[in-house]
Design a protein around this motif. Sequence first.
Motif, PDB file in Angstrom:
ATOM      1  N   LEU A  44       0.394  -6.457  -7.898  1.00  0.00           N
ATOM      2  CA  LEU A  44      -0.643  -6.006  -6.964  1.00  0.00           C
ATOM      3  C   LEU A  44      -1.502  -4.910  -7.586  1.00  0.00           C
ATOM      4  O   LEU A  44      -2.719  -4.877  -7.379  1.00  0.00           O
ATOM      5  CB  LEU A  44       0.011  -5.500  -5.679  1.00  0.00           C
ATOM      6  CG  LEU A  44      -0.937  -5.042  -4.561  1.00  0.00           C
ATOM      7  CD1 LEU A  44      -1.822  -6.189  -4.100  1.00  0.00           C
ATOM      8  CD2 LEU A  44      -0.139  -4.479  -3.382  1.00  0.00           C
ATOM      9  N   GLU A  45      -0.890  -4.011  -8.358  1.00  0.00           N
ATOM     10  CA  GLU A  45      -1.644  -2.942  -9.027  1.00  0.00           C
ATOM     11  C   GLU A  45      -2.744  -3.528  -9.899  1.00  0.00           C
ATOM     12  O   GLU A  45      -3.896  -3.089  -9.865  1.00  0.00           O
ATOM     13  CB  GLU A  45      -0.709  -2.092  -9.889  1.00  0.00           C
ATOM     14  CG  GLU A  45       0.133  -1.101  -9.125  1.00  0.00           C
ATOM     15  CD  GLU A  45       1.075  -0.322 -10.027  1.00  0.00           C
ATOM     16  OE1 GLU A  45       1.633   0.685  -9.570  1.00  0.00           O
ATOM     17  OE2 GLU A  45       1.254  -0.731 -11.198  1.00  0.00           O
ATOM     18  N   HIS A  46      -2.384  -4.535 -10.678  1.00  0.00           N
ATOM     19  CA  HIS A  46      -3.362  -5.146 -11.591  1.00  0.00           C
ATOM     20  C   HIS A  46      -4.476  -5.845 -10.807  1.00  0.00           C
ATOM     21  O   HIS A  46      -5.672  -5.648 -11.099  1.00  0.00           O
ATOM     22  CB  HIS A  46      -2.659  -6.138 -12.510  1.00  0.00           C
ATOM     23  CG  HIS A  46      -3.593  -6.883 -13.415  1.00  0.00           C
ATOM     24  ND1 HIS A  46      -4.193  -6.295 -14.516  1.00  0.00           N
ATOM     25  CD2 HIS A  46      -4.069  -8.166 -13.365  1.00  0.00           C
ATOM     26  CE1 HIS A  46      -4.978  -7.172 -15.112  1.00  0.00           C
ATOM     27  NE2 HIS A  46      -4.921  -8.309 -14.431  1.00  0.00           N
ATOM     28  N   ALA A  47      -4.087  -6.645  -9.811  1.00  0.00           N
ATOM     29  CA  ALA A  47      -5.095  -7.395  -9.045  1.00  0.00           C
ATOM     30  C   ALA A  47      -6.015  -6.453  -8.281  1.00  0.00           C
ATOM     31  O   ALA A  47      -7.232  -6.651  -8.230  1.00  0.00           O
ATOM     32  CB  ALA A  47      -4.395  -8.361  -8.082  1.00  0.00           C
TER      33      ALA A  47
ATOM     34  N   GLN B 112       8.451   2.303  -3.282  1.00  0.00           N
ATOM     35  CA  GLN B 112       9.306   2.756  -2.179  1.00  0.00           C
ATOM     36  C   GLN B 112       8.461   3.151  -0.966  1.00  0.00           C
ATOM     37  O   GLN B 112       8.742   2.738   0.158  1.00  0.00           O
ATOM     38  CB  GLN B 112      10.167   3.949  -2.631  1.00  0.00           C
ATOM     39  CG  GLN B 112      11.026   3.665  -3.847  1.00  0.00           C
ATOM     40  CD  GLN B 112      11.960   2.475  -3.640  1.00  0.00           C
ATOM     41  OE1 GLN B 112      12.495   2.283  -2.566  1.00  0.00           O
ATOM     42  NE2 GLN B 112      12.146   1.679  -4.687  1.00  0.00           N
ATOM     43  N   THR B 113       7.429   3.952  -1.217  1.00  0.00           N
ATOM     44  CA  THR B 113       6.602   4.455  -0.109  1.00  0.00           C
ATOM     45  C   THR B 113       5.302   3.669   0.065  1.00  0.00           C
ATOM     46  O   THR B 113       4.631   3.814   1.086  1.00  0.00           O
ATOM     47  CB  THR B 113       6.244   5.926  -0.344  1.00  0.00           C
ATOM     48  OG1 THR B 113       5.411   6.031  -1.524  1.00  0.00           O
ATOM     49  CG2 THR B 113       7.498   6.762  -0.552  1.00  0.00           C
ATOM     50  N   PHE B 114       4.934   2.870  -0.970  1.00  0.00           N
ATOM     51  CA  PHE B 114       3.675   2.111  -0.999  1.00  0.00           C
ATOM     52  C   PHE B 114       2.450   3.013  -0.997  1.00  0.00           C
ATOM     53  O   PHE B 114       1.353   2.588  -0.638  1.00  0.00           O
ATOM     54  CB  PHE B 114       3.595   1.107   0.163  1.00  0.00           C
ATOM     55  CG  PHE B 114       4.722   0.121   0.177  1.00  0.00           C
ATOM     56  CD1 PHE B 114       4.783  -0.891  -0.766  1.00  0.00           C
ATOM     57  CD2 PHE B 114       5.745   0.221   1.097  1.00  0.00           C
ATOM     58  CE1 PHE B 114       5.829  -1.798  -0.772  1.00  0.00           C
ATOM     59  CE2 PHE B 114       6.796  -0.668   1.100  1.00  0.00           C
ATOM     60  CZ  PHE B 114       6.842  -1.683   0.158  1.00  0.00           C
ATOM     61  N   ALA B 115       2.639   4.276  -1.389  1.00  0.00           N
ATOM     62  CA  ALA B 115       1.496   5.182  -1.545  1.00  0.00           C
ATOM     63  C   ALA B 115       0.671   4.738  -2.751  1.00  0.00           C
ATOM     64  O   ALA B 115       1.220   4.411  -3.806  1.00  0.00           O
ATOM     65  CB  ALA B 115       1.987   6.615  -1.743  1.00  0.00           C
TER      66      ALA B 115
ATOM     67  N   ILE C  92       9.342  -4.022  -6.554  1.00  0.00           N
ATOM     68  CA  ILE C  92       8.888  -3.510  -7.852  1.00  0.00           C
ATOM     69  C   ILE C  92       8.049  -4.549  -8.576  1.00  0.00           C
ATOM     70  O   ILE C  92       6.969  -4.258  -9.114  1.00  0.00           O
ATOM     71  CB  ILE C  92      10.103  -3.088  -8.712  1.00  0.00           C
ATOM     72  CG1 ILE C  92      10.793  -1.867  -8.085  1.00  0.00           C
ATOM     73  CG2 ILE C  92       9.685  -2.780 -10.144  1.00  0.00           C
ATOM     74  CD1 ILE C  92      12.110  -1.508  -8.724  1.00  0.00           C
ATOM     75  N   SER C  93       8.527  -5.803  -8.589  1.00  0.00           N
ATOM     76  CA  SER C  93       7.814  -6.867  -9.294  1.00  0.00           C
ATOM     77  C   SER C  93       6.447  -7.141  -8.661  1.00  0.00           C
ATOM     78  O   SER C  93       5.430  -7.234  -9.353  1.00  0.00           O
ATOM     79  CB  SER C  93       8.664  -8.141  -9.283  1.00  0.00           C
ATOM     80  OG  SER C  93       7.948  -9.222  -9.842  1.00  0.00           O
ATOM     81  N   LYS C  94       6.417  -7.254  -7.331  1.00  0.00           N
ATOM     82  CA  LYS C  94       5.166  -7.603  -6.660  1.00  0.00           C
ATOM     83  C   LYS C  94       4.172  -6.443  -6.709  1.00  0.00           C
ATOM     84  O   LYS C  94       2.958  -6.652  -6.814  1.00  0.00           O
ATOM     85  CB  LYS C  94       5.444  -7.997  -5.209  1.00  0.00           C
ATOM     86  CG  LYS C  94       4.246  -8.566  -4.469  1.00  0.00           C
ATOM     87  CD  LYS C  94       3.653  -9.786  -5.169  1.00  0.00           C
ATOM     88  CE  LYS C  94       4.538 -10.995  -5.122  1.00  0.00           C
ATOM     89  NZ  LYS C  94       3.900 -12.200  -5.676  1.00  0.00           N
ATOM     90  N   VAL C  95       4.679  -5.209  -6.662  1.00  0.00           N
ATOM     91  CA  VAL C  95       3.799  -4.043  -6.719  1.00  0.00           C
ATOM     92  C   VAL C  95       3.075  -3.986  -8.056  1.00  0.00           C
ATOM     93  O   VAL C  95       1.889  -3.646  -8.133  1.00  0.00           O
ATOM     94  CB  VAL C  95       4.601  -2.749  -6.450  1.00  0.00           C
ATOM     95  CG1 VAL C  95       3.886  -1.536  -7.020  1.00  0.00           C
ATOM     96  CG2 VAL C  95       4.816  -2.564  -4.953  1.00  0.00           C
TER      97      VAL C  95
END
Length: 664
Positions: A515-518, A541-544, A509-512
Amino acid sequence: MIIEKLYLGNFRVYSGNHEIDLKPVGLSGEKPIILFDGLNGAGKTTILTAVRLALYGKRTLGDKVDNETYHRYLADSMHKSRTNAVPPKSAYVRLTFSDSKAGKLHEYDVVRSWFVDTSGVVSEKLQITRDGEVLKSLTYEQAQSFLNDLIPIGIADLFFFDGEKIAELAESNGNAALANAIERLLGLDLVSRLRADLGIYIRNHTKGRLPDAIRKEAEQLESDYQRYYANYEIERDAKEALEDQLHNLKADIAHKERKIEAHGGAWYENRSAEQERMERLLAEQHSIRARIRTLKGSLYPIALAPTALGKLLEQLDKESRYRKQLITHKAAKRQANALRKELASALTGKEQLLDTAISKAFGKSLDDPKKVELIHDLSDSEIERLRHQITVEAPKQKKEVDALEERLERLRHELSECATNLERAPDEQRIKPLYAALHEAQLAQGRLYSRIEEKRENAKRELRAAMDCLRKLRKLEAEHQSQSDNAHAVGMANSIRDMLTSYTEQAKISKVKELEHAFGESFKRLSRKSYEHITPRINPQTFAVNLQHTDGKTLDRNQLSAGEKQIYATAMLEALGKCSGKRLPIIIDTPLGRLDSEHRQRIIDHYFPSASHQVVLLSTDTEIKLSKKHSQPFSYAISKKYEIIYNPATASTTLQEGYFDNAY
């Protein structure tokens, strides 16, 4: 980290010893690009392979490669000369680089060499020098582990990659590629292995004083679990591979449909209908023309002369009246003569009085009617029939002819349109193979859907069976945990395993979020279209990945063009690299091969110059040479340029400073 030099000795197409200076000049990050040019097969990929091989050895080929396969790969990687009678028996790759740890800069020199004896047995040696001191105390395995800890391969995959890595992220319909990258980024593959090892530890120590029957049951459940879970992974991986095939097949079908459309497919599909329509229109045209001819051969011409026909009817009426007056006059005259003759003897001497009385009785009927010339001399019935034809039938036929001619004119336009459509339809011999290929692809798509569903059901079945075994195993462990010699240790291991599960979820959750912002920043910067109002959302969960507009609508990634998908993948790799927290060089092999000129220029101007403090590009002449326009930031960022020259006569490659005849 800065890669300073790469040394190659009899490695693949590089015969003899080669030294390649990869250190950028100037201030850090000012001129980060080291540019290589070579034709396909000249040895560009060898440079990337050499860096990875020097650092990771066997793991360069994958996680599950055995020593026999690896040693065969090393033997095959030795240069095969066409001029030297005796092939080389040894080869090496050597990498020198600097890296900071705990605020201190260290210089490293890594040499991986191997030798093939006369019996074909491969011996490999790995030597690491740090700050001028050889780390002699390390065994081969320890030395490799030292390098793995220094630069984890899961992180390096985000910095040392080729165009296929970009294509994998761009074209993958599922999320497996991104999920794998994020898990490696977080080290979750290690966490998964730790959880599995803890499970083995728990089971092994729980078995300590268990009755034989219970122990055998636990061992059987563990064996069944491993078997079912391995089958699940096989089915899952097969499903994901099929999904990628399906995604590529869908793109191929769309390409075939566009090709058919470009060849006039839409007109071809309507060809039969247009031909039927043409025949129907021609038949109607023939029928209308025949009816018009019939009408024009009948009373229709009469309706074309209304004035003359009016005068004709007027003349006929005069003639009719004259005939009637003439008949009346003759009859009156006969009757008057008969009456005069009858009364003449009785009124002798009073003839004048008799004539006056008769004239008074018969009136004007005894006067001669005004003479009318009898031109047509038609009977009254013939005149009435002619009157009906002139006043009723002829106008009716004229109205019908007018309507038919209007329809005939519309038919002419429809026939012209139909003929044009038939002319647009391509030749059947030319278009039919395209439709056959499309039909075959659609059948293959249907078969893939069936196979994917089959693999999905198989994976579900195997996973359910594995989870059932695992539940039974854990229940058995819990029931007999107190009988173990290491109950406390087993309890701690269980707690740690549960904690690792929680850690994994929280870390994702934290890394996602990061990653969304970057990724959002990179994608907006690299895209040629305006995506200022697009916000990426990644399911932890799915990385979609969903690209959402401000109004909440989602941009389907399949709607992106092929070039935009490559931009998407490049932006994702850049974002993953930034989120790794590592400052590593970037090495990209064939970075622009699948991009059109406009998207290439975006990457050249807005990605390469700022991708990292050191960027090694291994490109073909068609990738960068054709993109000189508007490339000032790129040109300024180049530190060194090399041309890779392959000699077919000797089957060997040499390096020459300079690039594309000083194109930049």
